[in-house]
Design a protein around this motif. Sequence first.
Motif, PDB file in Angstrom:
ATOM      1  N   ARG A  57      11.292  62.502  88.895  1.00 24.74           N
ATOM      2  CA  ARG A  57      10.557  63.351  89.218  1.00 24.74           C
ATOM      3  C   ARG A  57       9.448  63.512  88.550  1.00 24.74           C
ATOM      4  O   ARG A  57       7.920  63.779  89.122  1.00 24.74           O
ATOM      5  CB  ARG A  57      11.308  64.816  89.092  1.00 24.74           C
ATOM      6  CG  ARG A  57      12.688  64.740  89.893  1.00 24.74           C
ATOM      7  CD  ARG A  57      13.327  66.159  89.502  1.00 24.74           C
ATOM      8  NE  ARG A  57      12.694  67.449  89.899  1.00 24.74           N
ATOM      9  CZ  ARG A  57      13.352  68.475  90.024  1.00 24.74           C
ATOM     10  NH1 ARG A  57      14.868  68.425  89.612  1.00 24.74           N
ATOM     11  NH2 ARG A  57      12.737  69.587  90.314  1.00 24.74           N
ATOM     12  N   LYS A  58       9.316  63.225  87.197  1.00 24.05           N
ATOM     13  CA  LYS A  58       8.129  63.340  86.730  1.00 24.05           C
ATOM     14  C   LYS A  58       7.152  61.882  87.081  1.00 24.05           C
ATOM     15  O   LYS A  58       6.049  62.311  87.281  1.00 24.05           O
ATOM     16  CB  LYS A  58       8.407  63.170  85.010  1.00 24.05           C
ATOM     17  CG  LYS A  58       7.591  63.727  84.122  1.00 24.05           C
ATOM     18  CD  LYS A  58       7.505  65.326  84.141  1.00 24.05           C
ATOM     19  CE  LYS A  58       6.612  65.883  83.216  1.00 24.05           C
ATOM     20  NZ  LYS A  58       6.374  67.445  83.218  1.00 24.05           N
ATOM     21  N   VAL A  59       7.657  60.903  87.108  1.00 29.73           N
ATOM     22  CA  VAL A  59       6.977  59.714  87.794  1.00 29.73           C
ATOM     23  C   VAL A  59       6.354  60.233  88.861  1.00 29.73           C
ATOM     24  O   VAL A  59       5.175  59.904  89.035  1.00 29.73           O
ATOM     25  CB  VAL A  59       7.870  58.439  87.554  1.00 29.73           C
ATOM     26  CG1 VAL A  59       7.039  57.389  88.206  1.00 29.73           C
ATOM     27  CG2 VAL A  59       7.990  58.067  86.131  1.00 29.73           C
ATOM     28  N   ALA A  60       7.075  60.514  89.926  1.00 31.16           N
ATOM     29  CA  ALA A  60       6.724  60.832  91.171  1.00 31.16           C
ATOM     30  C   ALA A  60       5.379  61.735  91.078  1.00 31.16           C
ATOM     31  O   ALA A  60       4.597  61.801  91.850  1.00 31.16           O
ATOM     32  CB  ALA A  60       7.858  61.453  92.020  1.00 31.16           C
ATOM     33  N   ALA A  61       5.677  62.715  90.289  1.00 32.33           N
ATOM     34  CA  ALA A  61       4.504  64.108  90.261  1.00 32.33           C
ATOM     35  C   ALA A  61       3.427  63.056  89.626  1.00 32.33           C
ATOM     36  O   ALA A  61       2.201  63.531  90.088  1.00 32.33           O
ATOM     37  CB  ALA A  61       5.236  64.948  89.107  1.00 32.33           C
ATOM     38  N   ILE A  62       3.493  62.340  88.511  1.00 33.92           N
ATOM     39  CA  ILE A  62       2.375  61.842  88.067  1.00 33.92           C
ATOM     40  C   ILE A  62       1.489  60.767  89.037  1.00 33.92           C
ATOM     41  O   ILE A  62       0.153  60.942  88.989  1.00 33.92           O
ATOM     42  CB  ILE A  62       2.820  61.032  86.639  1.00 33.92           C
ATOM     43  CG1 ILE A  62       2.973  62.197  85.644  1.00 33.92           C
ATOM     44  CG2 ILE A  62       1.699  60.188  86.104  1.00 33.92           C
ATOM     45  CD1 ILE A  62       3.763  61.407  84.327  1.00 33.92           C
ATOM     46  N   LEU A  63       2.422  60.156  89.730  1.00 32.06           N
ATOM     47  CA  LEU A  63       1.664  59.283  90.514  1.00 32.06           C
ATOM     48  C   LEU A  63       0.969  60.004  91.970  1.00 32.06           C
ATOM     49  O   LEU A  63       0.157  59.197  92.524  1.00 32.06           O
ATOM     50  CB  LEU A  63       2.727  58.159  91.168  1.00 32.06           C
ATOM     51  CG  LEU A  63       3.272  57.245  90.158  1.00 32.06           C
ATOM     52  CD1 LEU A  63       4.465  56.330  90.828  1.00 32.06           C
ATOM     53  CD2 LEU A  63       2.354  56.339  89.187  1.00 32.06           C
ATOM     54  N   GLN A  64       1.558  61.024  92.039  1.00 27.93           N
ATOM     55  CA  GLN A  64       0.979  61.914  93.244  1.00 27.93           C
ATOM     56  C   GLN A  64      -0.094  63.229  92.683  1.00 27.93           C
ATOM     57  O   GLN A  64      -0.212  64.045  93.398  1.00 27.93           O
ATOM     58  CB  GLN A  64       2.107  62.511  93.795  1.00 27.93           C
ATOM     59  CG  GLN A  64       2.702  61.543  94.600  1.00 27.93           C
ATOM     60  CD  GLN A  64       4.046  62.237  95.144  1.00 27.93           C
ATOM     61  OE1 GLN A  64       4.490  63.107  95.152  1.00 27.93           O
ATOM     62  NE2 GLN A  64       4.974  61.400  96.089  1.00 27.93           N
ATOM     63  N   ASP A  65      -0.433  63.168  91.612  1.00 32.21           N
ATOM     64  CA  ASP A  65      -1.204  64.017  90.875  1.00 32.21           C
ATOM     65  C   ASP A  65      -0.892  65.499  90.775  1.00 32.21           C
ATOM     66  O   ASP A  65      -1.491  66.319  91.173  1.00 32.21           O
ATOM     67  CB  ASP A  65      -2.870  64.094  91.805  1.00 32.21           C
ATOM     68  CG  ASP A  65      -3.449  62.809  91.672  1.00 32.21           C
ATOM     69  OD1 ASP A  65      -3.087  62.011  90.918  1.00 32.21           O
ATOM     70  OD2 ASP A  65      -4.396  62.552  92.489  1.00 32.21           O
ATOM     71  N   ARG A  66       0.707  65.501  90.308  1.00 32.10           N
ATOM     72  CA  ARG A  66       1.123  66.558  90.162  1.00 32.10           C
ATOM     73  C   ARG A  66       1.591  66.758  88.743  1.00 32.10           C
ATOM     74  O   ARG A  66       1.396  65.724  87.889  1.00 32.10           O
ATOM     75  CB  ARG A  66       2.390  66.898  91.315  1.00 32.10           C
ATOM     76  CG  ARG A  66       1.951  67.002  92.685  1.00 32.10           C
ATOM     77  CD  ARG A  66       3.190  67.113  93.684  1.00 32.10           C
ATOM     78  NE  ARG A  66       4.066  66.107  93.535  1.00 32.10           N
ATOM     79  CZ  ARG A  66       5.338  66.152  93.264  1.00 32.10           C
ATOM     80  NH1 ARG A  66       5.754  66.989  92.440  1.00 32.10           N
ATOM     81  NH2 ARG A  66       6.065  64.979  93.189  1.00 32.10           N
ATOM     82  N   LEU A  67       2.481  67.725  88.437  1.00 30.25           N
ATOM     83  CA  LEU A  67       2.769  67.917  87.160  1.00 30.25           C
ATOM     84  C   LEU A  67       4.179  67.514  87.107  1.00 30.25           C
ATOM     85  O   LEU A  67       4.831  67.303  86.022  1.00 30.25           O
ATOM     86  CB  LEU A  67       2.586  69.433  86.562  1.00 30.25           C
ATOM     87  CG  LEU A  67       0.979  69.842  86.485  1.00 30.25           C
ATOM     88  CD1 LEU A  67       0.921  71.177  85.947  1.00 30.25           C
ATOM     89  CD2 LEU A  67       0.446  68.940  85.449  1.00 30.25           C
ATOM     90  N   GLY A  68       4.990  67.902  88.090  1.00 33.21           N
ATOM     91  CA  GLY A  68       6.327  67.836  87.796  1.00 33.21           C
ATOM     92  C   GLY A  68       7.103  68.883  86.948  1.00 33.21           C
ATOM     93  O   GLY A  68       6.371  69.597  86.780  1.00 33.21           O
ATOM     94  N   PRO A  69       8.528  68.577  86.923  1.00 31.19           N
ATOM     95  CA  PRO A  69       9.123  69.803  86.394  1.00 31.19           C
ATOM     96  C   PRO A  69       8.635  70.084  84.761  1.00 31.19           C
ATOM     97  O   PRO A  69       8.692  69.081  83.905  1.00 31.19           O
ATOM     98  CB  PRO A  69      10.650  69.235  86.137  1.00 31.19           C
ATOM     99  CG  PRO A  69      10.570  67.692  86.389  1.00 31.19           C
ATOM    100  CD  PRO A  69       9.391  67.497  87.177  1.00 31.19           C
ATOM    101  N   ASN A  70       8.320  71.339  84.589  1.00 29.53           N
ATOM    102  CA  ASN A  70       7.695  71.602  83.337  1.00 29.53           C
ATOM    103  C   ASN A  70       8.126  73.110  82.900  1.00 29.53           C
ATOM    104  O   ASN A  70       7.827  73.684  81.960  1.00 29.53           O
ATOM    105  CB  ASN A  70       6.157  71.665  83.420  1.00 29.53           C
ATOM    106  CG  ASN A  70       5.598  72.463  84.231  1.00 29.53           C
ATOM    107  OD1 ASN A  70       6.166  73.024  85.118  1.00 29.53           O
ATOM    108  ND2 ASN A  70       4.293  72.664  84.369  1.00 29.53           N
TER     109      ASN A  70
END
Lengths: 185, 164, 353
Positions: free
Chosen positions: C40-53
Amino acid sequence: MEALTNRAKQIDRSPMTAWEKMYLPAIVKGLGITFSHMFKKRPTIQYPEVQRPFSSVFRGLHVLNRDEEGRERCTACGLCAVACPAEAITMEAAEREHGEENLYREEKYAAKYEINMLRCIFCGLCEEACPKDAIYLSETFAPAHYDRKGFIYGKDDLLIPDPNTHREAYEKAAAGRVRHKVSAF
Amino acid sequence: MSTTEIIFWFLSALAIFSAIMVITRKNPVFSVLYLIVTFFAISGHYILMNAQFLAIVNIIVYAGAIMVLFLFVLMLMNLNKEGEPRKNRYLLWSGVIAGGMLMIVIIAALQTSKPEIVDSFSKGDIGLIQNLGMALFKEYVVPFEISSILFLSAMVGAVVIGKK
Amino acid sequence: MFHLLNAGIDWGLAIEKLLLIVVVVSIALGFAMYSTYGERKVAAILQDRLGPNRFGPLGLGQPIADAIKLFFKEEIIPNRANKVLFVMGPALAMMAALMTSAVIPWGDKIIIGGKEVSLQIADVNVGILYIFAVVALGVYGVMIGGWSSNNKFSLLAAIRGASQNISYELAMGLSIIALLFVTGSLSLKDIVVGQQETMWNVVYQPLGFFIFLICAFAETNRTPFDLPEAENELNFGYHQEYSSMKLGFYLFAEYINMFMSSVLMATLYFGGYDIPFFNEAASTLHPNWIALLGFLSLMAKTIAFVFFFMWVRWTIPRFRYDQLMHLGWKTLIPLALFNMLLTAAIMLYLQGR
């Protein structure tokens, strides 16, 4: 046919060359693109803690304004209710008694003033219709509720804080254009 | 009773039990699953005889590939009661006769054979991959290659049928 | 492990191995847990998001929250489903995923109280074949789960998954054969030791590694080969009817598979627990430290591969089914055969000199 814009892109439909059929160069290119996004700025706003600044012309929840001495400006003329295309505003007028001069600016005031936020389309026509500068659309939006009743905002929800007793809250709410923070509940 | 013997009896019982289950289950999917259990039990026997290569290949080829294809076909079939074809009585009798013949042949073959490995658990190292490879590619290289040609012809046949 | 059988039971060894199994399985499970977070984190980072935080620092508590959520969900078994097989499906998937860990050398020997302990559960001399057998079994979890759900979409997805796995196993096996020419052993331990002494196998077998990598993607049902769970065609895939922790097991098994195939790639082609540019045999460090460093090096390689899995997932769209089969049968298998012949020819040429 003539194109409407110059953004149309002619797609090359010629059969793929052997190099293209390997897909690998394209895949590596794609991987490069996604990897480059790791270093881009994240546009995320951490909502409850950080809030996006509203535009100064944002039309949000209504506010019933007071004048400098803390008297309600509304005279219950009903022009806002007439102007409202969604028929969201209802009111009941009452006559000002003696000793209430510090509460209401004119002889007539709104005893009941309700806006149904489910009907309201936030067009701002009430704001334009008001001859007394009594109603404004602020820079907040209606929070969620568990039932429909919660969306019918009465006078106590709409009135801006009294500047005599709650000076700071009033200043905050009225800064620039009239602002009104809806308290979380 | 040593550990080896316990394992041997357990595997034997498992193999026979699941083999019986294979032929008694009404639902063919269960039959296939029990057949897989049988293969595992047999692989266990191979391991006891220190024939590791055979054990693993048995699982890869039979449990891993052939049985999957079996399941494949069974799962796509409509296993309704109504769809079941009427059983031919002649077919039943011919099945019994053919099965009985096979049993006679197997019994005859087992009677004349001298089981040597069975009483030397995990001592022989003929089953180890290196020795097996040496035997297959030196002593038995001609039969090995001929059997591979057999497989190749089967493959070509399948492709030809598929192309039609 | 097999020698255990005839020597009576060596209790010390049995306990040692049991402990090792517990440790390895918990590492695998923990890793899988955090690779859901990583995904989820990698997906977020690759999509300019933050991911679970939200839960814990950097959202590190997220997997725990997910696990709690899955555990407390309602367990639903469809009315017309085959109940025994329905429960067995996820269990089989999980079991097959975890069984791979038995033959992987997680590190060099460590010394505890004067006793040498090998960090490999079983040094089987047919190690690679064992892994193939286990991978082949992984199909059953998917197939049984899909069929017993009594749902057309599940069945279709299960059959897709099975045929995909079988097709790619062939190319995978052929690419491994070329590797075996180089290493000359089927034991994973020997393969790692051989790489420590010379170079990593990826130098000798770049094409073989590449084929293996693609097949590993297909075997773990990861994008671009995640057709068994193609939502747009099959609703949700073979685990559509599953809920609660049974669904969790399926999802978890995927991550464990990913972890195991990453470890396997690191072991087979990238030197396993070999530390790059460091001569283990000549160093004066305590063997326990070397083992620890080796394990960390293996983990670093594994994490790099897992990241690659995720990176690819969030980059490439899914193949169409005919494209998948085309790639498997008409491209990868001939390529693997070519690689095999080429390797054999070079080996013979080098021997002949």
